[in-house]
Design a protein around this motif. Sequence first.
Motif, PDB file in Angstrom:
ATOM      1  N   GLU A  39      42.254  33.966  35.538  1.00 58.25           N
ATOM      2  CA  GLU A  39      42.673  33.945  36.937  1.00 58.25           C
ATOM      3  C   GLU A  39      42.871  32.511  37.410  1.00 58.25           C
ATOM      4  O   GLU A  39      43.796  32.220  38.172  1.00 58.25           O
ATOM      5  CB  GLU A  39      41.640  34.657  37.815  1.00 58.25           C
ATOM      6  CG  GLU A  39      41.570  36.162  37.614  1.00 58.25           C
ATOM      7  CD  GLU A  39      42.833  36.884  38.067  1.00 58.25           C
ATOM      8  OE1 GLU A  39      43.720  36.231  38.673  1.00 58.25           O
ATOM      9  OE2 GLU A  39      42.939  38.093  37.816  1.00 58.25           O
ATOM     10  N   GLN A  40      42.005  31.601  36.934  1.00 54.45           N
ATOM     11  CA  GLN A  40      42.158  30.190  37.293  1.00 54.45           C
ATOM     12  C   GLN A  40      43.468  29.629  36.735  1.00 54.45           C
ATOM     13  O   GLN A  40      44.198  28.906  37.431  1.00 54.45           O
ATOM     14  CB  GLN A  40      40.982  29.379  36.746  1.00 54.45           C
ATOM     15  CG  GLN A  40      39.671  29.578  37.478  1.00 54.45           C
ATOM     16  CD  GLN A  40      38.561  28.751  36.852  1.00 54.45           C
ATOM     17  OE1 GLN A  40      38.139  28.984  35.718  1.00 54.45           O
ATOM     18  NE2 GLN A  40      38.095  27.753  37.574  1.00 54.45           N
ATOM     19  N   ASN A  67      37.951  47.129  34.134  1.00 52.51           N
ATOM     20  CA  ASN A  67      37.415  45.779  34.077  1.00 52.51           C
ATOM     21  C   ASN A  67      37.283  45.200  32.680  1.00 52.51           C
ATOM     22  O   ASN A  67      37.200  43.979  32.523  1.00 52.51           O
ATOM     23  CB  ASN A  67      36.057  45.737  34.781  1.00 52.51           C
ATOM     24  CG  ASN A  67      36.181  46.016  36.262  1.00 52.51           C
ATOM     25  OD1 ASN A  67      37.168  45.638  36.880  1.00 52.51           O
ATOM     26  ND2 ASN A  67      35.210  46.701  36.841  1.00 52.51           N
ATOM     27  N   PRO A 104      39.757  37.803  32.962  1.00 53.90           N
ATOM     28  CA  PRO A 104      38.504  37.133  33.303  1.00 53.90           C
ATOM     29  C   PRO A 104      38.750  35.943  34.217  1.00 53.90           C
ATOM     30  O   PRO A 104      39.899  35.532  34.445  1.00 53.90           O
ATOM     31  CB  PRO A 104      37.953  36.694  31.934  1.00 53.90           C
ATOM     32  CG  PRO A 104      39.135  36.642  31.042  1.00 53.90           C
ATOM     33  CD  PRO A 104      40.077  37.684  31.533  1.00 53.90           C
ATOM     34  N   HIS A 105      37.669  35.353  34.712  1.00 54.69           N
ATOM     35  CA  HIS A 105      37.783  34.302  35.724  1.00 54.69           C
ATOM     36  C   HIS A 105      38.627  33.128  35.247  1.00 54.69           C
ATOM     37  O   HIS A 105      39.466  32.611  35.997  1.00 54.69           O
ATOM     38  CB  HIS A 105      36.385  33.814  36.121  1.00 54.69           C
ATOM     39  CG  HIS A 105      36.400  32.749  37.175  1.00 54.69           C
ATOM     40  ND1 HIS A 105      36.931  32.957  38.437  1.00 54.69           N
ATOM     41  CD2 HIS A 105      35.972  31.453  37.143  1.00 54.69           C
ATOM     42  CE1 HIS A 105      36.823  31.844  39.146  1.00 54.69           C
ATOM     43  NE2 HIS A 105      36.255  30.919  38.394  1.00 54.69           N
TER      44      HIS A 105
END
Length: 351
Positions: free
Chosen positions: A86-87, A77, A82-83
Amino acid sequence: MNVLDNEQCDVWYQALLERNAEYTGVFFVGVKTTGVFCISVCRARKPKRENVNFYRDFKSALDAGFRPCKVCRPTENAHSAPHLIEQALALVRAHPKARVKDAELRAQGISPERVRRWFLQNHRITFQAFQRMQRVNIALQELKSGRTATDVALDNGYESLSGFGYTYKRITGTAPTQHSQVIMIHRFTTPLGPMFVCATEHGVCLLEFTDRRMLETEFRDLQRLLKARIISGENDHTRQAEKEINEYFSGARQKFDLCLITPGSDFQRSVWQALCSIPYGQTSYYQALSEQIGNIKAVRAVAAANGANRIAIVVPCHRITGKDGSMTGYGGGIARKEWLIEHERKQRLKT
């Protein structure tokens, strides 16, 4: 390396207490009382300040004898996307033939600067270069299916055939009308850290941990030996490699079915073939390999060929130890080598 700057460590300890996601992958904390190491967002009960050591990379924590925490899984991780990444990738996947511009990222609340930094750190290219390679990969597959260069160019958002041809040749080294030999490179995470897998249309030619020493040299050698360019993307072989490696780490796979491309001398390939004959869960040593390939005086040459192996785990150079069982060098680090040997030993005992 253990970080000894108390002021810096106090900042990191506070980040650990607050489970601050901004510090994910920035530091790793080894907990002396449990023997595990974690990342900043770990949900486990927080240790006392005097019971922790701080490290800048998980390899140092592994070398210090700490094992990955099962709660926060730091080796997976800390360097997973990170988010916001991913976006950004979701936008690319939604419109694979269009360029996602900075303005579009900002409209979605995504910082283009942070995306750019993450791609440079983890893929060694910018986000825009990553997108160009993805589009060229799509174009490459469409050209192979028989579509004309003009149709492919217009369908992939290029206003002119010349503009498409320029970009295509800059990335692949050949014109769209010529056969292109390219090597796809894909990054994925494992319990021991992220790995790169490289594959041509014929098979996997590299599988290494991303922090492996001399990795850039391996990339240059592969491109020279295979007369191909490395571009970011996936194909059936990279996807199969990721699947089988994940199965290996979960204990569900002991033998690999991957097609391998291993350019090298006849001697090197004989050594790599001998490595593949070492049973899962067992180890060997250089002299034994020398005898196996019929050259008992080639111990040093065998060691050099072992070190030149580009396909970690699948071609199991980690199963080589000293004749007395001691840990010898390993491109991925001694701690990883010990982990892999112990992992296989435990799985073998279960069967």
